[in-house]
Design a protein around this motif. Sequence first.
Motif, PDB file in Angstrom:
ATOM      1  N   LEU A  60     -28.842  35.994 -89.240  1.00 50.54           N
ATOM      2  CA  LEU A  60     -27.820  34.954 -89.309  1.00 50.54           C
ATOM      3  C   LEU A  60     -26.608  35.324 -88.464  1.00 50.54           C
ATOM      4  O   LEU A  60     -26.034  34.483 -87.775  1.00 50.54           O
ATOM      5  N   ARG A  61     -26.217  36.587 -88.511  1.00 50.07           N
ATOM      6  CA  ARG A  61     -25.026  37.017 -87.769  1.00 50.07           C
ATOM      7  C   ARG A  61     -25.206  36.872 -86.267  1.00 50.07           C
ATOM      8  O   ARG A  61     -24.245  36.660 -85.538  1.00 50.07           O
ATOM      9  N   SER A  62     -26.430  36.990 -85.796  1.00 47.81           N
ATOM     10  CA  SER A  62     -26.677  36.902 -84.357  1.00 47.81           C
ATOM     11  C   SER A  62     -27.193  35.527 -83.936  1.00 47.81           C
ATOM     12  O   SER A  62     -27.536  35.324 -82.770  1.00 47.81           O
ATOM     13  N   SER A  63     -27.224  34.579 -84.878  1.00 43.38           N
ATOM     14  CA  SER A  63     -27.819  33.271 -84.579  1.00 43.38           C
ATOM     15  C   SER A  63     -26.879  32.334 -83.836  1.00 43.38           C
ATOM     16  O   SER A  63     -27.326  31.352 -83.243  1.00 43.38           O
ATOM     17  N   LEU A  64     -25.585  32.614 -83.853  1.00 41.86           N
ATOM     18  CA  LEU A  64     -24.621  31.726 -83.214  1.00 41.86           C
ATOM     19  C   LEU A  64     -24.322  32.166 -81.787  1.00 41.86           C
ATOM     20  O   LEU A  64     -24.205  33.353 -81.497  1.00 41.86           O
ATOM     21  N   SER A  65     -24.173  31.192 -80.913  1.00 39.48           N
ATOM     22  CA  SER A  65     -23.803  31.492 -79.528  1.00 39.48           C
ATOM     23  C   SER A  65     -22.318  31.826 -79.462  1.00 39.48           C
ATOM     24  O   SER A  65     -21.558  31.571 -80.397  1.00 39.48           O
ATOM     25  N   TRP A  66     -21.893  32.386 -78.318  1.00 37.82           N
ATOM     26  CA  TRP A  66     -20.477  32.689 -78.144  1.00 37.82           C
ATOM     27  C   TRP A  66     -19.646  31.409 -78.209  1.00 37.82           C
ATOM     28  O   TRP A  66     -18.541  31.396 -78.760  1.00 37.82           O
ATOM     29  N   ALA A  67     -20.175  30.339 -77.651  1.00 37.19           N
ATOM     30  CA  ALA A  67     -19.442  29.068 -77.669  1.00 37.19           C
ATOM     31  C   ALA A  67     -19.262  28.568 -79.100  1.00 37.19           C
ATOM     32  O   ALA A  67     -18.193  28.057 -79.463  1.00 37.19           O
ATOM     33  N   GLN A  68     -20.294  28.696 -79.929  1.00 35.74           N
ATOM     34  CA  GLN A  68     -20.190  28.272 -81.324  1.00 35.74           C
ATOM     35  C   GLN A  68     -19.167  29.111 -82.080  1.00 35.74           C
ATOM     36  O   GLN A  68     -18.362  28.580 -82.854  1.00 35.74           O
ATOM     37  N   ARG A  69     -19.188  30.415 -81.853  1.00 32.75           N
ATOM     38  CA  ARG A  69     -18.218  31.296 -82.515  1.00 32.75           C
ATOM     39  C   ARG A  69     -16.792  30.901 -82.138  1.00 32.75           C
ATOM     40  O   ARG A  69     -15.901  30.823 -82.989  1.00 32.75           O
ATOM     41  N   ARG A  70     -16.597  30.663 -80.843  1.00 36.29           N
ATOM     42  CA  ARG A  70     -15.258  30.312 -80.360  1.00 36.29           C
ATOM     43  C   ARG A  70     -14.770  29.010 -80.996  1.00 36.29           C
ATOM     44  O   ARG A  70     -13.613  28.906 -81.417  1.00 36.29           O
ATOM     45  N   GLU A  71     -15.639  28.012 -81.089  1.00 37.82           N
ATOM     46  CA  GLU A  71     -15.242  26.728 -81.655  1.00 37.82           C
ATOM     47  C   GLU A  71     -15.002  26.818 -83.163  1.00 37.82           C
ATOM     48  O   GLU A  71     -14.137  26.124 -83.704  1.00 37.82           O
ATOM     49  N   ILE A  72     -15.760  27.665 -83.849  1.00 37.95           N
ATOM     50  CA  ILE A  72     -15.551  27.853 -85.287  1.00 37.95           C
ATOM     51  C   ILE A  72     -14.191  28.500 -85.537  1.00 37.95           C
ATOM     52  O   ILE A  72     -13.417  28.055 -86.397  1.00 37.95           O
ATOM     53  N   ARG A 116     -11.636  28.511 -83.494  1.00 42.29           N
ATOM     54  CA  ARG A 116     -10.608  27.549 -83.066  1.00 42.29           C
ATOM     55  C   ARG A 116     -10.390  26.473 -84.131  1.00 42.29           C
ATOM     56  O   ARG A 116      -9.253  26.142 -84.480  1.00 42.29           O
ATOM     57  N   GLY A 117     -11.486  25.924 -84.669  1.00 43.15           N
ATOM     58  CA  GLY A 117     -11.367  24.881 -85.678  1.00 43.15           C
ATOM     59  C   GLY A 117     -10.701  25.378 -86.950  1.00 43.15           C
ATOM     60  O   GLY A 117      -9.862  24.687 -87.543  1.00 43.15           O
ATOM     61  N   ALA A 118     -11.066  26.593 -87.369  1.00 38.91           N
ATOM     62  CA  ALA A 118     -10.446  27.161 -88.568  1.00 38.91           C
ATOM     63  C   ALA A 118      -8.952  27.384 -88.343  1.00 38.91           C
ATOM     64  O   ALA A 118      -8.129  27.138 -89.233  1.00 38.91           O
ATOM     65  N   GLN A 159     -15.081  39.581 -83.059  1.00 41.95           N
ATOM     66  CA  GLN A 159     -13.783  40.071 -82.612  1.00 41.95           C
ATOM     67  C   GLN A 159     -13.432  39.578 -81.211  1.00 41.95           C
ATOM     68  O   GLN A 159     -12.295  39.204 -80.931  1.00 41.95           O
ATOM     69  N   LYS A 160     -14.419  39.548 -80.322  1.00 40.70           N
ATOM     70  CA  LYS A 160     -14.169  39.112 -78.949  1.00 40.70           C
ATOM     71  C   LYS A 160     -13.662  37.684 -78.920  1.00 40.70           C
ATOM     72  O   LYS A 160     -12.695  37.365 -78.223  1.00 40.70           O
ATOM     73  N   GLU A 161     -14.298  36.798 -79.705  1.00 40.76           N
ATOM     74  CA  GLU A 161     -13.886  35.400 -79.710  1.00 40.76           C
ATOM     75  C   GLU A 161     -12.531  35.226 -80.381  1.00 40.76           C
ATOM     76  O   GLU A 161     -11.729  34.395 -79.983  1.00 40.76           O
ATOM     77  N   ASN A 162     -12.269  36.024 -81.423  1.00 41.74           N
ATOM     78  CA  ASN A 162     -10.997  35.924 -82.130  1.00 41.74           C
ATOM     79  C   ASN A 162      -9.831  36.217 -81.190  1.00 41.74           C
ATOM     80  O   ASN A 162      -8.790  35.566 -81.228  1.00 41.74           O
ATOM     81  N   LYS A 163     -10.007  37.195 -80.300  1.00 40.21           N
ATOM     82  CA  LYS A 163      -8.946  37.567 -79.372  1.00 40.21           C
ATOM     83  C   LYS A 163      -8.696  36.483 -78.325  1.00 40.21           C
ATOM     84  O   LYS A 163      -7.616  36.394 -77.761  1.00 40.21           O
ATOM     85  N   GLN A 164      -9.714  35.650 -78.061  1.00 46.22           N
ATOM     86  CA  GLN A 164      -9.584  34.635 -77.024  1.00 46.22           C
ATOM     87  C   GLN A 164      -9.033  33.318 -77.546  1.00 46.22           C
ATOM     88  O   GLN A 164      -8.783  32.401 -76.781  1.00 46.22           O
ATOM     89  N   CYS A 165      -8.852  33.214 -78.871  1.00 45.49           N
ATOM     90  CA  CYS A 165      -8.351  31.977 -79.472  1.00 45.49           C
ATOM     91  C   CYS A 165      -6.898  32.150 -79.876  1.00 45.49           C
ATOM     92  O   CYS A 165      -6.477  33.226 -80.283  1.00 45.49           O
ATOM     93  N   ASN A 166      -6.131  31.078 -79.777  1.00 43.09           N
ATOM     94  CA  ASN A 166      -4.738  31.114 -80.202  1.00 43.09           C
ATOM     95  C   ASN A 166      -4.660  30.819 -81.687  1.00 43.09           C
ATOM     96  O   ASN A 166      -4.893  29.698 -82.116  1.00 43.09           O
ATOM     97  N   VAL A 167      -4.345  31.838 -82.492  1.00 39.71           N
ATOM     98  CA  VAL A 167      -4.215  31.666 -83.931  1.00 39.71           C
ATOM     99  C   VAL A 167      -2.784  31.279 -84.243  1.00 39.71           C
ATOM    100  O   VAL A 167      -1.850  31.924 -83.766  1.00 39.71           O
ATOM    101  N   PRO A 168      -2.553  30.217 -85.026  1.00 38.53           N
ATOM    102  CA  PRO A 168      -1.188  29.789 -85.321  1.00 38.53           C
ATOM    103  C   PRO A 168      -0.420  30.853 -86.073  1.00 38.53           C
ATOM    104  O   PRO A 168      -0.968  31.571 -86.899  1.00 38.53           O
ATOM    105  N   SER A 169       0.845  30.998 -85.774  1.00 37.86           N
ATOM    106  CA  SER A 169       1.673  32.000 -86.446  1.00 37.86           C
ATOM    107  C   SER A 169       2.936  31.355 -86.980  1.00 37.86           C
ATOM    108  O   SER A 169       3.201  30.202 -86.731  1.00 37.86           O
TER     109      SER A 169
END
Length: 225
Positions: free
Chosen positions: A112-124, A126-128, A215-225
Amino acid sequence: MTSVPTIDLHTIIEATGSFSDANKVVEEGFSVVYKGQLPGGTMVAVKRLKQSLLTDKGRQHFSREVEVMSTLTHVNLAKLLYYCREGDEWILVYEWMEKKSLNLYIFGEEGLRSSLSWAQRREIIRGAAIGVEFLHGRGFIHRDLKPANILVSDTWVPKIADFATAKLFIDEQTDLTLVQTRGYVAPEYIGEGALTYKCDVYSFGVGFAGDSQWQKENKQCNVPS
């Protein structure tokens, strides 16, 4: 009064097969969540407050969740469809999320952990983050933000859930009796009881840092502060 309609207990009992173990999804601190099917075929998540915890504190959690969810509508927030208060039963009925929670895709089995693409991780991620930003923009702090409280739709849209501990932000003061999950709590909250929007941001970062693939995708997304 809330804008969320009520639903009768008989309908909920029918939908969940009398709260059968076969339909049990997860057991939480104050509740048990069941999968249910309403007349007409709509699938729902039924959150049943544990009867043994029907204290003033338990009622406070239930009432807060109904009140908060009735005022907040966003694509990245889980939608509360109905609520029920009959006798000793205090129940919330949410839209059903087929993919369940992000816990499965961050801390679950390798498949399950490896089932998502990088694009899916990034959008998840970002959406959260957008969902958190929406909450903060309305003056709310979630207080218990973690992967288990971020659900995923069948089209991989993340939806923040469980507002039982959400509280309107007023003068950075907090009620320390409210529940948070260990490991996700910001240091300033533990040490000083200081509740700010940054507490959610801290929890958000901890949640997505649980697996190196995120972690890679988390660093590439702007998290609100």
